[in-house]
Design a protein around this motif. Structure first.
Motif, PDB file in Angstrom:
ATOM      1  N   TYR A   1       0.545 -18.807   9.359  1.00  0.00           N
ATOM      2  CA  TYR A   1      -0.745 -18.648  10.010  1.00  0.00           C
ATOM      3  C   TYR A   1      -1.253 -17.233   9.778  1.00  0.00           C
ATOM      4  O   TYR A   1      -0.519 -16.259  10.024  1.00  0.00           O
ATOM      5  N   PRO A   2      -2.491 -17.078   9.330  1.00  0.00           N
ATOM      6  CA  PRO A   2      -3.016 -15.722   9.105  1.00  0.00           C
ATOM      7  C   PRO A   2      -3.541 -15.107  10.396  1.00  0.00           C
ATOM      8  O   PRO A   2      -3.926 -15.810  11.341  1.00  0.00           O
TER       9      PRO A   2
ATOM     10  N   ARG B   1       2.779 -13.080  14.451  1.00  0.00           N
ATOM     11  CA  ARG B   1       3.987 -13.912  14.453  1.00  0.00           C
ATOM     12  C   ARG B   1       4.057 -14.638  13.118  1.00  0.00           C
ATOM     13  O   ARG B   1       3.033 -14.882  12.486  1.00  0.00           O
ATOM     14  N   VAL B   2       5.256 -14.996  12.706  1.00  0.00           N
ATOM     15  CA  VAL B   2       5.430 -15.707  11.435  1.00  0.00           C
ATOM     16  C   VAL B   2       5.706 -17.176  11.755  1.00  0.00           C
ATOM     17  O   VAL B   2       6.854 -17.582  11.976  1.00  0.00           O
ATOM     18  N   ILE B   3       4.634 -17.953  11.806  1.00  0.00           N
ATOM     19  CA  ILE B   3       4.744 -19.384  12.061  1.00  0.00           C
ATOM     20  C   ILE B   3       4.441 -20.119  10.763  1.00  0.00           C
ATOM     21  O   ILE B   3       3.378 -19.945  10.167  1.00  0.00           O
ATOM     22  N   VAL B   4       5.366 -20.938  10.325  1.00  0.00           N
ATOM     23  CA  VAL B   4       5.279 -21.586   9.023  1.00  0.00           C
ATOM     24  C   VAL B   4       4.236 -22.705   9.052  1.00  0.00           C
ATOM     25  O   VAL B   4       4.294 -23.596   9.900  1.00  0.00           O
ATOM     26  N   THR B   5       3.280 -22.640   8.113  1.00  0.00           N
ATOM     27  CA  THR B   5       2.258 -23.693   8.003  1.00  0.00           C
ATOM     28  C   THR B   5       2.489 -24.600   6.799  1.00  0.00           C
ATOM     29  O   THR B   5       1.932 -25.691   6.727  1.00  0.00           O
ATOM     30  N   GLY B   6       3.285 -24.145   5.854  1.00  0.00           N
ATOM     31  CA  GLY B   6       3.566 -24.947   4.669  1.00  0.00           C
ATOM     32  C   GLY B   6       4.833 -24.465   4.001  1.00  0.00           C
ATOM     33  O   GLY B   6       5.177 -23.277   4.080  1.00  0.00           O
TER      34      GLY B   6
ATOM     35  N   ILE C   1       9.644 -17.883  12.331  1.00  0.00           N
ATOM     36  CA  ILE C   1      10.695 -17.002  11.830  1.00  0.00           C
ATOM     37  C   ILE C   1      10.638 -15.692  12.617  1.00  0.00           C
ATOM     38  O   ILE C   1       9.593 -15.025  12.661  1.00  0.00           O
ATOM     39  N   VAL C   2      11.757 -15.337  13.236  1.00  0.00           N
ATOM     40  CA  VAL C   2      11.754 -14.146  14.100  1.00  0.00           C
ATOM     41  C   VAL C   2      12.596 -13.012  13.527  1.00  0.00           C
ATOM     42  O   VAL C   2      12.398 -11.851  13.886  1.00  0.00           O
ATOM     43  N   ALA C   3      13.557 -13.339  12.650  1.00  0.00           N
ATOM     44  CA  ALA C   3      14.399 -12.282  12.087  1.00  0.00           C
ATOM     45  C   ALA C   3      14.979 -12.729  10.758  1.00  0.00           C
ATOM     46  O   ALA C   3      15.182 -13.925  10.512  1.00  0.00           O
TER      47      ALA C   3
ATOM     48  N   PRO D   1       8.538  -8.272   9.863  1.00  0.00           N
ATOM     49  CA  PRO D   1       7.291  -7.519  10.037  1.00  0.00           C
ATOM     50  C   PRO D   1       6.134  -8.456  10.376  1.00  0.00           C
ATOM     51  O   PRO D   1       6.132  -9.631  10.000  1.00  0.00           O
ATOM     52  N   GLU D   2       5.160  -7.929  11.091  1.00  0.00           N
ATOM     53  CA  GLU D   2       3.997  -8.745  11.470  1.00  0.00           C
ATOM     54  C   GLU D   2       3.168  -9.119  10.252  1.00  0.00           C
ATOM     55  O   GLU D   2       2.552 -10.188  10.217  1.00  0.00           O
ATOM     56  N   THR D   3       3.110  -8.262   9.266  1.00  0.00           N
ATOM     57  CA  THR D   3       2.368  -8.532   8.034  1.00  0.00           C
ATOM     58  C   THR D   3       3.231  -8.114   6.848  1.00  0.00           C
ATOM     59  O   THR D   3       4.227  -7.402   7.011  1.00  0.00           O
TER      60      THR D   3
END
Length: 372
Positions: A272-273, A277-282, A300-302, A309-311
């Motif tokens: 998600y842009p 947070r790193v939430i997998v969209t594909g 993904i948290v670690a 990293p956030e970005t």
């Protein structure tokens, strides 16, 4: 925009409108267009005009929707009007209706001389990269992407990139191949323009109806001077990888992959842009993430115990073959997956001039790129 219109009218030899209206909505973000019989509605970012690239993209959008004045609103696949409003209307020819229009939008702006041949070749390289970096290019044919548009292209899901392609993008590249084929075969006397004008006069004006797939193929063969059965089998109804270099060589060019010698690793996810947070969209087909079990909607948290990293790049400094531990939250539960990183298969093509370009190639180039 007047220059764009003049170039398009020159292809067909007439403008069927006494008056044509461009309605432009300037948004904070977003864009797009929709064609009508005597007008179009365009959407553009308010900031898009501030850069050369943004302004050229706007002109391409205007060229695309205005080209539909002929291609789609008048010259059209036979099932696309008059419509059967009681049933679905399927066609395998959106690659002509939209793909050819996508090809012409950029070549038309090039013909106005509003940007350079190099700019145009960069646009083409971007489109090639867009198609070839889509895993679905190996799984969905061009004709199938058209036929299934309403149930796939307009109902995308998290796996669409893995299983489908855009008939806009591949259709535009097929138009490029056919244009170069015709120009080369006729030594610059004819081009795809002649096919479009012939079809407009023959089917819209003379017959008052749309064309069938077979009729459009016959017109292409008429001007190419050759049977296109194999071309259709490979690039339209089949999954054969496009031999770009065969066709661009007609104009004295080649494409090379700038990433061919790289050894970069890829995790193979989209996220998600715009959120921290790193939430997998594909998850990309055959990627590290796909092979080792990362799923859509995982957060993904670690990685290797370090907070992600956030970005930016999640696997900076890693190489193919490295094993990492990915900590994620799935359905509210934390778990850690071992992932072995695979080599990135991303391509980045660019155009280069062939050495010792001959007279025939220069003839094709001049005709194709409207060189003075």
């Amino acid at each position: 925009m007047a220059k764009v219109i003049e170039q398009e009218v020159a292809i067909f030899g007439e403008n069927p409108n006494k008056h044509y209206t461009f309605i432009v909505h300037n948004y904070l973000k977003g864009g797009g267009g929709l064609e009508h019989l005597s007008s179009t509605v365009l959407g553009a970012s308010r900031e898009t005009y501030a850069t050369d690239n943004g302004y050229e993209n706007f002109l391409s959008l205007a060229a695309h929707e205005h080209f539909h004045l002929w291609n789609v609103k008048r010259l059209r696949p036979i099932v696309l009007g008059p419509f059967d409003y009681d049933n679905e209307n399927y066609t395998t020819n959106l690659w002509i209706a939209e793909g050819f229009t996508a090809y012409y939008r950029d070549i038309i702006v090039r013909r106005t001389q509003l940007y350079t041949p190099d700019n145009y070749l960069n646009v083409l390289a971007t489109e090639i990269n867009q198609l070839e970096n889509q895993p679905g290019v190996k799984f969905q044919s061009l004709s199938a992407s058209s036929y299934d548009a309403r149930i796939k292209a307009y109902r995308p899901n998290e796996n669409s990139a893995n299983s489908t392609i855009s008939y806009y993008t591949k259709g535009a590249l097929v138009a490029l191949l056919l244009d170069l084929e015709i120009i080369n075969a006729t030594k610059g006397r004819s081009s795809l323009d002649d096919v479009m004008k012939y079809m407009y006069n023959e089917y819209y004006k003379a017959k008052g109806r749309g064309y069938t797939d077979a009729e459009f193929k016959q017109a292409l063969e008429k001007f190419a001077g050759k049977n296109l059965d194999q071309f259709y089998a490979d690039y339209i109804n089949g999954l054969t990888p496009i031999d770009y270099n065969k066709y661009v060589a007609y104009a004295g060019y080649k494409i090379t992959d700038e990433l061919a010698g790289s050894n970069d690793a890829a995790l193979g996810i989209t996220r998600y842009p715009g959120i921290p947070r790193v939430i997998v969209t594909g998850v990309v087909r055959n990627s590290s993430a796909r092979v080792d079990g990362i799923n859509v909607n995982d957060e993904i948290v670690a990685i290797d115990g370090a907070t992600v990293p956030e970005t930016g790049d999640l696997i900076a400094g890693k190489k193919p073959g490295d094993k990492i531990m990915v900590t994620l939250i799935r359905d509210g539960l934390k778990q850690t997956l071992p992932v072995t990183l695979l080599k990135s298969n991303k391509v980045k093509y660019k155009f280069e001039e062939l050495p010792n370009v001959n007279a025939q190639q220069l003839t094709v180039r001049k005709k194709w790129l409207t060189l003075k």
